[in-house]
Scaffold this active site. Structure first.
Site, PDB file in Angstrom:
ATOM      1  N   LYS A   1      25.755   9.891  45.605  1.00 43.81           N
ATOM      2  CA  LYS A   1      25.314  10.972  44.968  1.00 43.81           C
ATOM      3  C   LYS A   1      26.175  10.946  43.919  1.00 43.81           C
ATOM      4  CE  LYS A   1      23.501  12.586  49.181  1.00 43.81           C
ATOM      5  NZ  LYS A   1      22.343  11.764  49.278  1.00 43.81           N
TER       6      LYS A   1
ATOM      7  N   HIS B   1      21.429  18.055  57.784  1.00 39.53           N
ATOM      8  CA  HIS B   1      20.644  17.231  57.340  1.00 39.53           C
ATOM      9  C   HIS B   1      20.192  16.143  58.402  1.00 39.53           C
ATOM     10  CE1 HIS B   1      20.072  13.102  55.057  1.00 39.53           C
ATOM     11  NE2 HIS B   1      19.616  13.919  54.322  1.00 39.53           N
TER      12      HIS B   1
ATOM     13  N   GLU C   1      27.286  21.432  56.702  1.00 41.02           N
ATOM     14  CA  GLU C   1      27.482  20.867  55.128  1.00 41.02           C
ATOM     15  C   GLU C   1      28.404  21.928  54.388  1.00 41.02           C
ATOM     16  OE1 GLU C   1      23.695  19.706  53.576  1.00 41.02           O
ATOM     17  OE2 GLU C   1      23.106  19.007  55.596  1.00 41.02           O
TER      18      GLU C   1
ATOM     19  N   SER D   1      21.899  20.641  51.203  1.00 41.51           N
ATOM     20  CA  SER D   1      21.402  19.705  50.286  1.00 41.51           C
ATOM     21  C   SER D   1      20.185  20.312  49.555  1.00 41.51           C
ATOM     22  CB  SER D   1      21.096  18.563  50.931  1.00 41.51           C
ATOM     23  OG  SER D   1      20.260  18.842  52.066  1.00 41.51           O
TER      24      SER D   1
ATOM     25  N   HIS E   1      27.059  16.676  48.967  1.00 41.29           N
ATOM     26  CA  HIS E   1      26.649  17.270  47.610  1.00 41.29           C
ATOM     27  C   HIS E   1      27.809  17.892  47.106  1.00 41.29           C
ATOM     28  CE1 HIS E   1      22.285  16.283  48.028  1.00 41.29           C
ATOM     29  NE2 HIS E   1      22.747  16.454  49.234  1.00 41.29           N
TER      30      HIS E   1
ATOM     31  N   ASN F   1      20.507  13.130  42.512  1.00 36.83           N
ATOM     32  CA  ASN F   1      22.005  13.543  42.784  1.00 36.83           C
ATOM     33  C   ASN F   1      22.943  12.777  42.238  1.00 36.83           C
ATOM     34  OD1 ASN F   1      20.546  15.053  45.209  1.00 36.83           O
ATOM     35  ND2 ASN F   1      20.491  13.309  46.008  1.00 36.83           N
TER      36      ASN F   1
ATOM     37  N   ASP G   1      30.206  17.826  56.276  1.00 39.88           N
ATOM     38  CA  ASP G   1      29.392  16.921  55.621  1.00 39.88           C
ATOM     39  C   ASP G   1      29.390  17.292  53.995  1.00 39.88           C
ATOM     40  OD1 ASP G   1      27.418  15.579  54.199  1.00 39.88           O
ATOM     41  OD2 ASP G   1      25.973  15.494  55.859  1.00 39.88           O
TER      42      ASP G   1
END
Ligand code: PLP
Length: 381
Positions: free
Chosen positions: A231, A123, A169, A173, A201, A36, A198
């Protein structure tokens, strides 16, 4: 201890092996199509120089205690202040990892009379916090805004009196697709709820100055954003961005913050530099954008797989053992690609997760995809 104490663990491991679910630690090797480290900051000279300079000015490696005791270092506070300004949040709080931050957030903030409504694909760290929470939780099909609205409506009709907590998110992910943030923020507003985003990423990759996909929603008192620092930022830890009241509440009530040694002050100095790099080296983001677009187009042309549009490109395989075999063959050819299997992803959806980072270039992406197409054709059941 007699043998039976360990037998049960050994039996479970054999069962996992049989289902193609056994996990083992592999050394990193080959060309990076799995990390990542999207902006290739983890090994960047500027980050290394910042750490060296921090050592030089006497920043300690270890904090020596909890933030609430002697472990609260000026580096933590400087990072949090800079991060709050960078992300446009009233306050930020630095945790040792995104996992710890998510677990603390969900275990601490939603109250008994609240409802947590989470996307089915959030997640594992969010699940960890949700299962420790006093609030009941409902899972909603992926990215189904109506599903979120329905769950909240049903809870209110059944007498729910508190606040709903919508958990998503911004960029998923394992699927690489985006959450419908404006619609979800509107839903949270309409139901006097909170929206927890979240950004693991998306941080550093999307938004002005790499602020993430929640930019434009920040500084609202019902929005809580998680930015992980391991990441795209290339370091480690995580920053929860929220109102000052929410952060103060976490400092007072989150067990994972209170009863844990503070993150390394040296690493906090590194994260501060990473935020500065992201802000003043926009060319990294632009370069990733070009690579990402190229990889998505090539994926469709070479493999016939529709790209997610982001730097996370899942190649659906389905069967666990087949997925493992293809990933192993790619690694044997020098391309570091991993098989993602249940329970990380839903049953029957094992996939190769190809991550595009600045650690590769266009010709390497083309070579990798051409090889993957051949191996997938050979392995076709
Ligand atoms: C969406 C998401 N949230 C949280 C985390 C946890 O972050 P960290 O790796 O900093 O513990 C991850 C890590 O994989 C993630 O993908």
């Amino acid at each position: 201890m007699n043998g039976s104490g360990l037998d049960r663990y050994a039996r479970t491991l054999v069962g996992l092996e049989r289902k193609g679910r056994h996990r083992a630690l592999l050394p990193p090797g080959g060309i990076d199509f799995t990390s990542n480290d999207y902006l290739a900051l983890a090994g960047s000279p500027r980050l290394k120089a910042a750490i060296a300079a921090a050592i030089e000015r006497g920043v300690p490696v270890g904090a020596g205690g909890s933030r609430l005791l002697r472990g609260n270092h000026s580096e933590h506070e400087a990072l949090e202040a800079e991060a709050a300004a960078h992300f446009g949040m009233e306050r930020c709080l630095y945790f040792g990892s995104g996992y710890a931050a998510n677990a603390a957030l969900f275990a601490t903030l939603p109250q008994r009379d609240d409802l947590i409504v989470h996307d089915a694909l959030v997640h594992a760290s969010a699940h960890e916090g949700i299962s420790a929470s006093k609030a009941p939780a409902v899972s909603v099909p992926h990215n189904d805004v109506e599903g979120f609205a329905d769950a909240i409506r049903r809870w209110r009709l059944a007498g729910g009196t508190g606040h709903p907590w919508i958990a998503v998110e911004s960029l998923y992910s394992m699927d690489g697709d985006r959450a419908p943030l404006p619609e979800l923020a509107e839903l949270a507003d309409r139901h006097d709820g909170f929206l927890v985003i979240d950004e693991a990423h998306a941080t550093g990759v999307f938004g002005p100055h790499g602020r993430g996909l929640a930019h434009g929603l920040e500084n609202r008192e019902n929005i809580i954003v998680l930015h992980t620092c391991g990441k795209a930022l290339g370091v480690s830890g995580a920053l929860i961005g929220a109102s000052a009241v929410i952060c103060d509440y976490l400092v007072n009530r989150a067990g994972g913050f209170i009863y844990s040694t503070a993150p390394s002050p040296l690493i906090a100095a590194g994260v501060r530099e990473a935020l500065r790099i992201v802000a003043d080296e926009p060319e990294r983001r632009f370069a990733l954008d070009v690579l990402r677009t190229f990889a998505n187009t090539e994926l469709a042309a070479v493999l016939g797989v529709e790209g997610s549009g982001s730097q996370i490109l899942p190649v659906p395989i389905g069967d666990n053992a087949l997925c493992l075999r293809i990933a192993a063959r790619m690694r044997a050819e020098g391309f570091d690609i991993r098989a993602i299997r249940p329970p990380t992803v839903p049953e029957g959806t094992a996939r190769l997760r190809i991550a595009i980072t600045l650690n590769v270039d266009r010709p390497t992406i083309s070579r990798m995809l051409a090889r993957l197409a051949m191996i997938m054709a050979e392995e076709k059941p």
